[in-house]
Design a protein around this motif. Sequence first.
Motif, mmCIF file in Angstrom:
data_model
loop_
_atom_site.group_PDB
_atom_site.id
_atom_site.type_symbol
_atom_site.label_atom_id
_atom_site.label_comp_id
_atom_site.label_asym_id
_atom_site.label_seq_id
_atom_site.Cartn_x
_atom_site.Cartn_y
_atom_site.Cartn_z
ATOM 1 N N LEU A 198 1.127 -0.856 -0.286
ATOM 2 C CA LEU A 198 0.241 -0.195 -0.217
ATOM 3 C C LEU A 198 0.679 1.200 -0.386
ATOM 4 C CD1 LEU A 198 -3.298 -0.621 2.626
ATOM 5 C CD2 LEU A 198 -3.345 -0.646 -0.135
ATOM 6 N N ARG A 199 1.715 1.690 0.600
ATOM 7 C CA ARG A 199 2.724 2.148 1.151
ATOM 8 C C ARG A 199 3.335 2.937 -0.370
ATOM 9 N NH1 ARG A 199 6.015 1.499 5.741
ATOM 10 N NH2 ARG A 199 5.171 -0.546 5.613
ATOM 11 N N LEU A 200 3.359 1.282 -1.131
ATOM 12 C CA LEU A 200 4.922 1.524 -2.247
ATOM 13 C C LEU A 200 4.090 2.053 -3.464
ATOM 14 C CD1 LEU A 200 6.405 -2.156 -2.645
ATOM 15 C CD2 LEU A 200 7.507 -0.018 -2.408
ATOM 16 N N PRO A 225 3.273 4.892 -7.542
ATOM 17 C CA PRO A 225 3.182 4.360 -8.371
ATOM 18 C C PRO A 225 4.335 3.943 -9.501
ATOM 19 C CG PRO A 225 1.439 5.279 -9.068
ATOM 20 C CD PRO A 225 2.301 5.808 -7.749
ATOM 21 N N ASP A 226 4.230 5.519 -10.016
ATOM 22 C CA ASP A 226 5.133 5.235 -11.072
ATOM 23 C C ASP A 226 6.761 4.912 -10.911
ATOM 24 O OD1 ASP A 226 6.215 7.359 -9.361
ATOM 25 O OD2 ASP A 226 6.975 8.839 -9.747
ATOM 26 N N PHE A 231 7.739 2.473 -8.392
ATOM 27 C CA PHE A 231 6.802 1.491 -7.872
ATOM 28 C C PHE A 231 7.169 0.331 -9.150
ATOM 29 C CE2 PHE A 231 3.719 -1.819 -8.172
ATOM 30 C CZ PHE A 231 4.178 -2.910 -6.850
ATOM 31 N N LEU A 232 6.775 0.698 -10.346
ATOM 32 C CA LEU A 232 6.032 0.421 -12.205
ATOM 33 C C LEU A 232 7.831 0.385 -12.370
ATOM 34 C CD1 LEU A 232 2.918 1.604 -13.514
ATOM 35 C CD2 LEU A 232 3.456 -0.770 -12.285
ATOM 36 N N ARG A 233 8.432 0.879 -11.832
ATOM 37 C CA ARG A 233 9.955 1.335 -12.552
ATOM 38 C C ARG A 233 10.667 -0.046 -11.993
ATOM 39 N NH1 ARG A 233 12.748 6.189 -10.857
ATOM 40 N NH2 ARG A 233 10.987 6.887 -11.697
ATOM 41 N N GLY A 234 10.522 -0.369 -10.718
ATOM 42 C CA GLY A 234 11.377 -1.323 -10.685
ATOM 43 C C GLY A 234 10.729 -2.814 -10.664
ATOM 44 N N VAL A 235 9.118 -2.526 -10.437
ATOM 45 C CA VAL A 235 8.795 -4.034 -11.698
ATOM 46 C C VAL A 235 9.239 -4.293 -12.472
ATOM 47 C CG1 VAL A 235 6.492 -4.632 -11.757
ATOM 48 C CG2 VAL A 235 6.967 -3.821 -9.927
ATOM 49 N N GLY A 236 9.549 -2.457 -13.183
ATOM 50 C CA GLY A 236 9.967 -3.556 -14.967
ATOM 51 C C GLY A 236 11.376 -4.411 -14.798
ATOM 52 N N TRP A 256 6.778 15.217 -0.403
ATOM 53 C CA TRP A 256 7.881 15.011 0.240
ATOM 54 C C TRP A 256 7.179 14.654 1.665
ATOM 55 C CZ3 TRP A 256 9.629 15.524 5.382
ATOM 56 C CH2 TRP A 256 11.083 14.794 5.443
ATOM 57 N N ARG A 257 6.558 14.279 1.920
ATOM 58 C CA ARG A 257 5.515 13.211 3.048
ATOM 59 C C ARG A 257 4.952 12.122 2.316
ATOM 60 N NH1 ARG A 257 3.595 18.445 5.362
ATOM 61 N NH2 ARG A 257 1.731 18.135 4.304
ATOM 62 N N ARG A 258 4.679 12.516 1.370
ATOM 63 C CA ARG A 258 3.965 11.199 1.027
ATOM 64 C C ARG A 258 5.401 10.226 0.325
ATOM 65 N NH1 ARG A 258 -0.776 10.294 -1.653
ATOM 66 N NH2 ARG A 258 -0.824 9.063 -4.136
ATOM 67 N N LEU A 259 6.639 10.505 -0.450
ATOM 68 C CA LEU A 259 7.633 10.465 -0.499
ATOM 69 C C LEU A 259 8.027 9.172 0.182
ATOM 70 C CD1 LEU A 259 8.827 9.554 -3.316
ATOM 71 C CD2 LEU A 259 10.499 11.269 -2.494
ATOM 72 N N GLN A 260 8.083 9.676 1.725
ATOM 73 C CA GLN A 260 8.454 9.267 2.955
ATOM 74 C C GLN A 260 7.884 8.073 3.327
ATOM 75 O OE1 GLN A 260 11.493 10.861 4.015
ATOM 76 N NE2 GLN A 260 10.939 11.911 1.470
ATOM 77 N N LYS A 261 7.035 7.331 3.432
ATOM 78 C CA LYS A 261 6.057 6.903 3.470
ATOM 79 C C LYS A 261 6.247 5.648 1.916
ATOM 80 C CE LYS A 261 2.004 8.920 4.929
ATOM 81 N NZ LYS A 261 0.410 8.733 5.270
ATOM 82 N N PHE A 262 6.275 6.130 0.936
ATOM 83 C CA PHE A 262 6.491 5.164 -0.225
ATOM 84 C C PHE A 262 8.778 4.843 0.344
ATOM 85 C CE2 PHE A 262 9.763 4.598 -3.907
ATOM 86 C CZ PHE A 262 9.488 3.551 -4.629
ATOM 87 N N ARG A 263 9.156 5.836 0.702
ATOM 88 C CA ARG A 263 10.780 4.650 1.009
ATOM 89 C C ARG A 263 10.413 4.943 2.327
ATOM 90 N NH1 ARG A 263 13.622 6.525 5.547
ATOM 91 N NH2 ARG A 263 15.900 6.426 4.838
#
Length: 458
Positions: free
Chosen positions: A190-192, A196-197, A199-204, A347-354
């Motif tokens: 969910l955090r990833l 999504p951009d 995340f999908l790069r990593g999946v690639g 930035w806060r949103r990106l920290q959750k992804f990180r």
Amino acid sequence: MYDVVIVGAGPAGLSAARMAAEAGLKVALIDDQPRIGGQYFRHAGVRRIGGILAPRFGRARYIHTSLSTLGRCGVEVLNEATVVEISADRTLTVAFRGSITQLQGENVVIATGARERVIPFPGWTTPGVIGAGAAQNLMKASGVLPGSRVVVVGANPLCLLAATSLLRCGVKIVAVCAPSRPRVTFNALLRLMRRPDIFLRGVGYLLMLKLYRIRMLSDYRVTDVIGDAKVTGVITRRFAEGLPPSEERLDVDLIVVNDGLLPNIELASRAGCEIEWEPSTSVWSPKRNADFETTIPHVYAVGDCVTASGVENSLLEGEIVAISIAASKDVGERGRLRRLSRLKWRWRRLQKFRSAVVELTVKESLDQRPLTDDTIVCRCEDVSLATINDALCQGVQDLNALKAETRVCMGRCQGRTCMHTVLALLATAVGKEPDQFKPPVPRLPLRPVKVGDWLKKF
């Protein structure tokens, strides 16, 4: 005197310089490389190896517009300049073009980036063992293929990026070895999806390795490197609970390894900034507030020199700190302040992804490596594990005493390569946690400089 002096022209420093210049501030930008851009942007637009590794057009455009902005706004850019000292009044001593110069800033932004971390293993100093970032630089900067048959060791995004880049250039990837499998949770997924951009790069990357049928060896570690003058092979062994040990030899001429990134904290530490332990990534980094200001007033730290979080994070932090400085000087327009609020939300949103990426990244500690007594720990001074253990058995309990006894951390790199490992060995020997051993404040000069140039300071 400048309104802002920025050290480091990577994504974070470049972003901060652009935004501060556009806000009307007097800016100086210092970088130790011939071209600005850092590891991500420096070679944008340069076609290498038949154009296969030519970066996306957006990177080249960013560099072009950045140079235009810096030139139009009168930003002083010092390339191939080395910061060797920073004083309490925010005066930076810089070795530049054969002389020593000084720049003083009302505000100083430290954007010195990070360096590769390699936890020692038997044979890691053999020619043909390189970091994942080094492999990328050889291909992008020089158009050189570092090897023809490669094994990639590590389980983090940089290893995946290096593996796919090598594949695109026609290199044979024999295997990708990871110490263990990441435990994927629903909450992490969910955090990833916050980005999504990315995340999908990593999946690639993963799909590309699957498409090329690259062997993925989980629970495998390197136990030995074959070859003296150069790498001719590697011995890997499976270490997994419930499974019998399985040893395998891989015939390769290059070993690409990465155990994460270490923030370059030397300048911040020298400036007197408080350094704190980051438990999620097991690194030391500058402590800072919501505006990225360190514990020293008007000294800021942004980008990978705080925590390695990728180019998107660095660009955001650079913009945020520049707008914050402009606002503090009452030169921030109302629209710019609204932009600051939006940037902080992103930035806060990106920290959750990180946080999800950190959680899923397999981290390996020193005690998990199959080390031998003759394993080199400090490659500058050729100090082995046995030499360090002998000193520790004699009662050495602090870094200074260990340096005096063994010369560890006293080579050209000044401990940047081995300090993290040596502190971990010290912590284990005295029965303390790694966060109890803070890296010492570096001595002058912060980077190697010619004696003749240094004497000109006096």
